[in-house]
Design an enzyme around this catalytic site. Structure first.
Site, mmCIF file in Angstrom:
data_model
loop_
_atom_site.group_PDB
_atom_site.id
_atom_site.type_symbol
_atom_site.label_atom_id
_atom_site.label_comp_id
_atom_site.label_asym_id
_atom_site.label_seq_id
_atom_site.Cartn_x
_atom_site.Cartn_y
_atom_site.Cartn_z
ATOM 1 N N PHE A 255 0.841 -1.206 0.000
ATOM 2 C CA PHE A 255 0.000 0.000 0.000
ATOM 3 C C PHE A 255 0.880 1.262 0.000
ATOM 4 O O PHE A 255 0.872 2.053 -0.949
ATOM 5 C CB PHE A 255 -0.942 -0.072 1.197
ATOM 6 N N ASP B 76 12.418 -12.167 -0.789
ATOM 7 C CA ASP B 76 12.082 -11.978 0.617
ATOM 8 C C ASP B 76 13.303 -11.329 1.260
ATOM 9 O O ASP B 76 14.341 -11.983 1.424
ATOM 10 C CB ASP B 76 11.774 -13.339 1.253
ATOM 11 N N VAL B 77 13.193 -10.057 1.636
ATOM 12 C CA VAL B 77 14.382 -9.337 2.123
ATOM 13 C C VAL B 77 14.868 -9.866 3.473
ATOM 14 O O VAL B 77 15.973 -9.552 3.894
ATOM 15 C CB VAL B 77 14.162 -7.798 2.193
ATOM 16 N N TYR C 207 4.917 -7.337 15.974
ATOM 17 C CA TYR C 207 5.095 -6.136 15.139
ATOM 18 C C TYR C 207 5.833 -5.058 15.929
ATOM 19 O O TYR C 207 6.852 -4.530 15.482
ATOM 20 C CB TYR C 207 3.722 -5.641 14.691
ATOM 21 N N LYS D 117 9.683 -3.769 15.198
ATOM 22 C CA LYS D 117 9.974 -2.394 14.784
ATOM 23 C C LYS D 117 10.885 -1.694 15.801
ATOM 24 O O LYS D 117 11.713 -0.859 15.432
ATOM 25 C CB LYS D 117 8.675 -1.610 14.599
ATOM 26 N N TYR E 144 23.734 1.233 13.482
ATOM 27 C CA TYR E 144 24.489 1.400 12.230
ATOM 28 C C TYR E 144 24.922 2.860 12.071
ATOM 29 O O TYR E 144 26.041 3.146 11.656
ATOM 30 C CB TYR E 144 23.648 0.969 11.019
#
Ligand code: UDP
Length: 323
Positions: A11, A56-57, A145, A149, A159
């Site tokens: 989306f 698929d990352v 979820y 996240k 990083y």
């Protein structure tokens, strides 16, 4: 610029790809189609600057050639989706984020993470500013979820700190608009489809919980501004207009002219009580604010679903039960 967008067929991702291509960027979209659709990209097929790679990352990210920016938007985002795919959701937030970060690090690209207002959990601070650390149940059903996240934010920040990667974290609040799936399960697509079908609108709990809904075009402007900046964030993106689910149901019934009624169902576990972004930071640092009010955005979303009656009818039976 040459920009890699994971979840580019979803989306939000499909709107991002479109917006970047429109302004002349080259876009590489990575998607595994798990909660997305090739149809979202059909109008971009054949665009000379656009490449779609099925992958698929969480497993691997292989992109040859120079990259200027990496936008990590791959993840189930609707509660029914991440309840159905809990381990995949954790994987794409953790391994998927790391794989995308490695790509950015290797190519010297800007990295933008699609994080979420869900990292605030059931917030004890209202409206939510970026300084608030959140109130998340780490073992509840939503944690797959929320914690994925939160980890994604942690590894992104690390990083930036330790490797000097040019990272930016966006916390995206509830977003709606064309290309949500009719059977997505999130409240606006569900209420609109139910109203168009003349079915009862499934309101969870007492319907007095609140959300703040941002129209997708507004949101995408903010995302592109973040890609173009060196702002580390986190930055909230959302529309501060706050509504109860009962208010939303009434508005949808009014705008569709539907005979539907409102039907109450049990509240899903750990459903946040209220949510509203403080967007001071987005305004100050990205020059961003939303313009499209809920009523106008709903009109456009209703028109989108009204043009797809088969999909809307087919979704009807799938839209009860949340998790
Ligand atoms: N909700 C509802 N009926 C539905 C789907 C959702 O009342 O058919 C409620 C849900 O319980 C939550 C709010 O609407 O309080 C927003 O839910 P959504 O899944 O859209 O987003 P999120 O919970 O992730 O903010």
């Amino acid at each position: 610029m040459r920009i890699v967008v994971s979840g580019g067929a979803g989306f939000l991702g499909s709107h991002i790809c479109e917006s970047l291509l429109d302004r002349g960027d080259e876009v590489v979209c990575l998607d595994d189609w798990s909660t997305s659709s090739p149809e979202n990209l059909a109008h971009l097929a054949g665009h000379p600057g656009f490449t779609v790679v099925e992958t698929d990352v969480s497993e691997r990210v292989e992109v040859a050639g120079p990259v200027d920016a990496v936008a990590h938007f791959a993840s189930p985002a609707s509660p029914p989706d991440y309840h159905r795919r809990p381990l995949e959701t954790l994987a794409v937030g953790s391994r998927g984020t790391e794989n995308m970060l490695r790509l950015a690090q290797r190519t010297g690209a800007r990295f933008v993470l699609a994080s979420t207002s869900e990292i605030y959990g059931d917030p004890l601070v209202h409206p939510q500013t970026e300084e608030y650390w959140g109130n998340v149940n780490s073992i509840g059903p939503r944690s797959v979820y929320d914690e994925a996240k939160r980890y994604a934010e942690a590894v992104t920040a690390a990083y930036g700190r330790t490797l000097g990667t040019d990272v930016g974290i966006l916390r995206i609040f509830n977003t709606y608009g064309p290309r949500m799936r009719a059977r997505d399960g999130r409240v606006i697509s569900s209420f609109v489809c139910q109203a168009l079908n003349g079915d009862p609108l499934t309101c969870y709990g007492d319907g007095l919980q609140t959300r703040s809904f941002c129209y997708v075009d507004d949101l995408v402007r903010g995302i592109v501004a973040m890609i173009d900046s060196h702002e580390p964030g986190p930055v909230n993106l959302g529309n501060p207009g706050e509504f109860t689910m009962v208010e939303l149901a009434s508005l949808v019934i009014h705008l569709t002219g539907s005979p539907s009624t409102v039907e109450f169902h049990p509240l899903p576990t750990d459903d946040p009580t209220r949510r509203r972004p403080d967007i001071t930071r987005a305004t100050e640092r990205l020059g961003w604010r939303p313009f499209i009010a809920l009523e106008e955005g709903l009109r456009r979303t209703i028109a989108y679903f009204a043009s797809r009656p088969d999909e809307v009818r087919a979704a009807a039976s799938a839209l009860v039960g949340g998790q």
